[in-house]
Motif scaffolding. Structure first.
Motif, short mmCIF file in Angstrom:
data_model
loop_
_atom_site.label_atom_id
_atom_site.label_comp_id
_atom_site.label_asym_id
_atom_site.label_seq_id
_atom_site.Cartn_x
_atom_site.Cartn_y
_atom_site.Cartn_z
N ARG A 109 0.79 -1.45 -0.15
CA ARG A 109 -0.55 -0.08 -0.24
C ARG A 109 0.93 1.40 -0.14
O ARG A 109 1.86 1.30 0.12
N THR A 110 0.31 2.43 -0.25
CA THR A 110 0.59 3.27 -0.40
C THR A 110 2.28 4.00 0.63
O THR A 110 3.28 4.65 0.48
N ALA A 111 1.65 3.63 1.84
CA ALA A 111 2.30 4.62 3.18
C ALA A 111 3.90 3.59 2.81
O ALA A 111 4.73 4.21 3.29
N ARG A 112 3.75 2.30 3.03
CA ARG A 112 4.84 1.58 2.97
C ARG A 112 5.17 2.22 1.38
O ARG A 112 7.01 1.97 1.72
N ARG A 113 5.58 2.02 0.53
CA ARG A 113 6.08 2.42 -1.35
C ARG A 113 6.93 3.81 -0.67
O ARG A 113 7.93 3.68 -1.04
N LEU A 114 5.77 4.62 0.03
CA LEU A 114 6.72 5.89 0.65
C LEU A 114 7.96 5.51 1.26
O LEU A 114 8.95 6.11 0.94
N LEU A 115 7.41 5.06 1.90
CA LEU A 115 8.68 4.27 3.54
C LEU A 115 9.83 3.77 2.68
O LEU A 115 10.69 4.10 2.72
N LEU A 116 9.72 3.03 1.81
CA LEU A 116 11.02 2.52 0.79
C LEU A 116 11.12 3.19 -0.12
O LEU A 116 12.69 2.45 -0.28
N CYS A 117 11.12 4.47 -0.03
CA CYS A 117 11.82 5.14 -0.88
C CYS A 117 12.16 6.36 0.79
O CYS A 117 13.58 7.31 -0.24
N ARG A 118 12.81 6.32 1.01
CA ARG A 118 13.26 7.28 1.97
C ARG A 118 14.48 7.58 2.24
O ARG A 118 15.52 8.65 2.04
N MET A 213 -2.55 2.57 3.75
CA MET A 213 -2.92 3.58 2.67
C MET A 213 -2.30 4.16 3.01
O MET A 213 -2.11 5.19 4.81
N PHE A 214 -1.55 6.07 2.60
CA PHE A 214 -1.13 6.84 3.03
C PHE A 214 -1.56 7.87 3.41
O PHE A 214 -1.36 9.01 3.96
N GLU A 215 -3.27 8.05 2.95
CA GLU A 215 -4.59 8.91 3.88
C GLU A 215 -4.57 8.72 4.58
O GLU A 215 -4.78 9.13 5.58
N ASP A 216 -4.38 7.11 5.92
CA ASP A 216 -4.22 6.82 6.80
C ASP A 216 -3.36 7.38 7.65
O ASP A 216 -3.39 8.11 9.07
N THR A 217 -2.01 7.65 7.02
CA THR A 217 -1.23 8.30 7.61
C THR A 217 -0.87 9.62 7.67
O THR A 217 -0.59 10.26 8.60
N LEU A 218 -1.58 10.59 6.43
CA LEU A 218 -2.27 11.68 6.44
C LEU A 218 -3.54 11.86 7.61
O LEU A 218 -3.09 13.05 8.11
N GLN A 219 -4.26 11.13 7.81
CA GLN A 219 -5.30 10.99 9.15
C GLN A 219 -4.16 11.40 10.38
O GLN A 219 -4.90 12.07 11.27
N ASP A 220 -3.13 10.33 10.73
CA ASP A 220 -2.78 10.61 12.16
C ASP A 220 -1.57 11.80 11.76
O ASP A 220 -1.79 12.48 12.84
N VAL A 221 -1.41 12.81 10.84
CA VAL A 221 -0.71 13.65 11.39
C VAL A 221 -1.57 14.40 11.13
O VAL A 221 -1.64 15.95 11.94
N ALA A 222 -2.95 14.96 11.04
CA ALA A 222 -4.03 16.06 11.17
C ALA A 222 -4.51 15.89 12.48
O ALA A 222 -4.67 16.85 12.45
N ASN A 223 -4.34 14.14 12.95
CA ASN A 223 -4.80 14.91 14.69
C ASN A 223 -4.05 15.30 15.65
O ASN A 223 -4.46 15.48 15.96
N ASP A 224 -2.70 15.46 14.83
CA ASP A 224 -1.63 16.26 15.38
C ASP A 224 -1.55 17.47 15.49
O ASP A 224 -0.77 18.36 15.53
N GLY A 225 -2.26 18.14 14.15
CA GLY A 225 -2.57 19.49 14.11
C GLY A 225 -1.29 20.33 12.95
O GLY A 225 -0.88 20.92 13.52
N LYS A 226 -0.90 18.72 12.60
CA LYS A 226 0.68 19.40 11.10
C LYS A 226 0.12 18.59 10.18
O LYS A 226 1.36 19.14 9.41
N LEU A 227 -0.88 18.61 9.42
CA LEU A 227 -1.34 18.62 8.04
C LEU A 227 -1.84 20.29 7.52
O LEU A 227 -2.81 20.55 7.54
N GLY A 228 -1.14 20.76 6.42
CA GLY A 228 -1.78 21.42 5.72
C GLY A 228 -2.17 21.47 4.57
O GLY A 228 -2.47 20.75 4.05
#
Length: 263
Positions: A109-118, A213-228
């Motif tokens: 899924r997309t979050a893992r794909r992103l992590l592998l690009c780090r 999915m990376f959208e799940d990651t973005l939700q976690d970021v939003a929960n911390d008030g760090k998503l613009g």
């Protein structure tokens, strides 16, 4: 406001199966589905290249070898060139791009794909988008918005949002009578259309032992008030279904609103 002097790396999600466009994706990966004489992936890269972002990290998965073969062998041949048959050589492509092909797994899924690009990111701050959507977005304004929100709120990610048009006509009733009918109106809600700017801290939100999915990651970021967010007021269109494919190819012939480059 100080923007990075070095152009940012661009990660493009290219590994999904694109099942809703199976008429085309049975044969090729979705990013290689043709839009005019070039694949949609090329159009996305031309947009970023217009803003001097020429280093791309492609997350390969489903039929990923076809994407590699396209850029190594097919893309250079899509131009006029001469060759000496005694010493044949591949022509140099017009597009001066650096490509990093990352094998991210067939089912990831997309979050893992992103992590592998780090480990392949060279620019610190970087950008990410999907391999199936085109837009006439101003990348400079997007980066300025991200920088402003980072300085003001300490955000670590900015997503681009847009208001799509409904695929259906909207009917409003009053009693037994139709009061109004709107043919495919613009929706009131915003959606994430990709074209994201991320800080390296985003990887603190992706666990190596999870595949989400990376959208799940973005939700976690939003929960911390760090998503613009950056509101894109112009054109955006995804190639999600065969109708999208047909519509975009008609637009390419008649009025390609996402073509902001000149060559």
């Amino acid at each position: 406001m100080q923007l990075p002097e070095k152009p940012l790396d661009v990660i493009i999600f290219c590994g999904g199966r694109g099942t809703r466009l199976s008429e085309k994706t049975k044969e090729v990966p979705k990013p290689l589905v043709e839009l005019g004489q070039y694949p949609i992936l090329w159009h996305i890269m031309k947009l970023y290249s217009h803003f001097d972002c020429n280093r791309f990290i492609l997350t390969l998965g489903y039929k990923g070898e076809m994407i590699t073969n396209y850029f190594l062998y097919q893309h250079p041949l899509m131009q006029n060139f001469s060759v000496t048959l005694a010493e044949p050589r591949m022509p140099v492509p017009k597009d001066d791009w650096e490509l990093c092909f990352v094998q991210t797994g067939l089912e990831s899924r997309t979050a893992r794909r992103l992590l592998l690009c780090r480990d392949h990111i060279t620019s610190g701050r970087f950008m990410v988008t999907y391999g199936d959507g085109v837009a006439d977005i101003d990348i400079t304004k997007l980066l300025e918005r991200h920088q402003h929100l980072r300085e003001k709120h300490g955000i670590i990610a900015t997503i681009t949002v847009s208001r799509p048009y409904s695929k259906y006509g909207i009917v409003r009733m009053e009693g037994d009578i139709v009061e109004s009918f709107s043919e495919k109106p613009q929706m009131s809600e915003y959606i994430n259309v990709g074209f994201m700017v991320l800080e390296p801290e985003i990887f603190d939100y992706i666990r190596p032992d999870e595949d989400v999915m990376f959208e799940d990651t973005l939700q976690d970021v939003a929960n911390d008030g760090k998503l613009g967010f950056y509101i894109h007021p112009g054109f955006w269109h995804a190639m999600d279904t065969y109708k999208d494919y047909a519509d975009l190819n008609t637009m390419w012939k008649e009025n390609p609103r996402w073509k902001i480059w000149t060559d």
